[in-house]
Each structure stands twice: as C-alpha cells, then as structure tokens.
Motif scaffolding. Structure first.
Motif: not given
Length: 333
Positions: A99-110
């Motif tokens: 609702s706040m950002f235009d795109g999301i990057e994720f770096r993690g485990f699962a």
C-alpha cells in the motif's frame, strides 16, 4: 502493451524463454545507456522496498543503484528493521508494504516467503535470492556470456561443486530455456534434484540444450566455453564443513581443470563471494581448519585473464535494472 508489466519475478520459470532473452538484451542496452550517461528514469517517482533477511553486497548494491538510476527511491528494510514473519505475518506485511511502495525486493531463506509476498502485495515482487532460486543472478550471468561470446545457443557452460543449491538449479533451468548446453561436475550426493532436472529436460527438448551430469570433473569440463562455481557451503546451511570440503575438492577450479576443457578461450565465472585466498577472516579460519589456501577456486585462476567474475558482478546492476523496468516501468512514456 508490455506483457511483463505488473508481473513478479520469483523464479526463472515465471517467464518464457523469449522473455528471459528480452531481459538479457534489455540489460545489455541499459548498461550501454549508463556508460554513455544517457538518462533512463523508467521508475521515476516510485518507491522501492528492499527486504533483506540475508546479508548482501552485490544484491543490495545493485538494487540500490539500479533504483536510483531509474529515478526511484530505494528503502532498505533489514531483518531487524521490520516484523516480517516475527510479530507480523508475511501476508500482513505484504499488504502494508504494497500500500506504500511501488515494488518490493526480497532476499531471504524460504521461497514460500517471497511467493507469499507476491500473492498479497499487489505490486511486483522480485526475488533477490532464496534457498531455492536466484533469478536476478541468472540475467546477469547469461548477459555476461552473451556479451563475451556474442550469442547464447550452442555454448557449453559447466558448473562445478555443490549442484543442489539455488545457483545450480537456476543455471540448469535458465540454460535449458535458452539453448545453452549445461554440464555439472558434482558428487552424487550433491547433484541437481530430480524435480528440477525434470523441468529442465522439458525446456531442453524445445531449445536443443544438452544436459550432462557427471561425478567426474574432467568429463564435465570437456569442451566447456565457461566454467562456473559457487561457495561450497550455502548461507545458513548446517553441515560438517570438513566432510563437505573433502567431498568437493576434486571439483575445485584450478589451472589443471581449466586446461582440461581443451579450449584456450574458456572463461571462468563465480557469483561471489569467493574463497580464493586468505585475505578474509573466514578464509583464514578455513585455511587453519583444512590446511588449504583456497576452496572452490584457486587464486591463480580467479585472478587470471580467463576470469570474468567482476564483469559478472557489475552486470548484477543492469540486470536488476532491466527486471524492475520491464515489470514496473514506464518504458513507452
């Protein structure tokens, strides 16, 4: 109309081979624009969330610089900065961030975590690495191959070492999609899973890619245009490192194995970080424990003219720039 607009990039098979090729060519184009100081603010005015469960040098730097070059504002959110999966579910976090950002990057485990983000955010989500896949790395890797050789179909890429990790699986799928012959030199216990192999063979049938898996390193590297390796212990993996090193030492990229390709034009790739010398605290600990001066690649090969590892590292930025632009940019404005 851009068919990638609004799509998430969570694993290679989310896109078609044609779309993967498009991202590679677009990344090469954007790299040239940057070199010529030509503005390309396809994400102008956007805000991009960068979620990191795992530490990072290249992924964080590449997403940050790429977002800035594209006219967007990146916001780093580390594992201690937000409640992701701790005090707040991933689905709830996704809805808030979306609702706040235009795109999301994720770096993690699962892998399930990045999939859940994409299902609930309402904005494109990009996988910066999970335990299963490393798709942004692939655009950079095959971009590097295309820049060096001028084409992709018919090339032979050999991966050596732990072939059951995220990088190996992503290389297998992407090579099969693009008509690149993919060889693996790995012990039986660390060869690609049957599930990923089945998917890759289906793509290879269409593209003409040849897949070879061998526990003999010299067999695997014969005729290779490029050798590729990764660290022998993935981030967060709990194994006996002495056993792992003993198992993988025959697959170390050294001058003897490089010569075994039978080609003087073979290049060497590594997604980094690499344990090629003793100039890190981790490297020193490993050397003391195992009595080795290098692990997956020797310093002589790492520093040689055959090595393209730093071009490959640089290419993470235009590759990520292409992914974000194609899925969330205003390319035809």
């Amino acid at each position: 109309m851009n068919p990638l607009q609004g799509k998430s990039f969570l694993k290679e098979i989310d896109f078609t081979p044609e779309q993967i090729n498009y991202l590679i060519d677009f990344a090469i184009h954007l790299d040239k624009l940057k070199a010529q100081h030509i503005p390309h603010e396809y994400l102008k005015g956007q805000n991009i969330a960068l979620l990191f469960e795992k530490t990072s040098t290249r992924t964080r730097s590449a997403f940050t610089v790429a977002a800035n070059d594209l006219g967007a504002h990146p916001e780093f959110l580390g594992k201690d900065d937000i409640q992701l999966g701790n005090k707040e579910s991933i689905a709830d976090t996704a809805k808030v961030l979306g609702s706040m950002f235009d795109g999301i990057e994720f770096r993690g485990f699962a892998q399930k975590a990045v999939e859940t983000l994409a299902e609930n955010a309402g904005v494109p989500v990009w996988n910066g690495l999970t335990d299963d896949w490393h798709p942004t790395q692939m655009i950079a890797d095959f971009m590097t191959l295309k820049q060096h050789f001028g084409t992709l179909p018919g090339l032979t890429l050999t991966y050596l070492g732990d072939a059951r990790n995220n990088v190996a699986h992503s290389l297998l799928i992407t090579a099969a999609m693009l008509g690149v012959n993919i060889h693996f030199g790995a012990p039986a216990a660390l060869q690609p899973t049957d599930e990923v192999m089945t998917k890759a063979k289906a793509y290879a049938q269409s593209s003409g890619s040849e897949i070879l898996v061998s526990d003999n390193a010299e067999t695997a590297v014969n005729g290779a245009d490029a050798l590729y390796t990764d660290v022998w212990l993935s981030m967060g993996e709990q194994v006996d490192f002495h056993e792992r090193a003993a198992l993988l030492l025959p697959y170390q990229i050294n001058q003897t194995l490089l010569a075994a390709t039978g080609k003087k034009s073979t290049i060497v790739m590594h997604c980094l970080p690499a344990f090629h010398d003793l100039k890190t605290t981790t490297g020193q600990k490993i050397a003391a424990a195992l009595n080795l001066t290098a692990l997956e690649i020797t310093d002589a090969v790492f520093q040689s003219d055959a090595s393209v590892v730093f071009t490959q590292a640089h290419n993470r930025m235009p590759a990520i720039k292409a992914i974000m632009s194609a899925t969330n940019g205003h390319l035809f404005a």
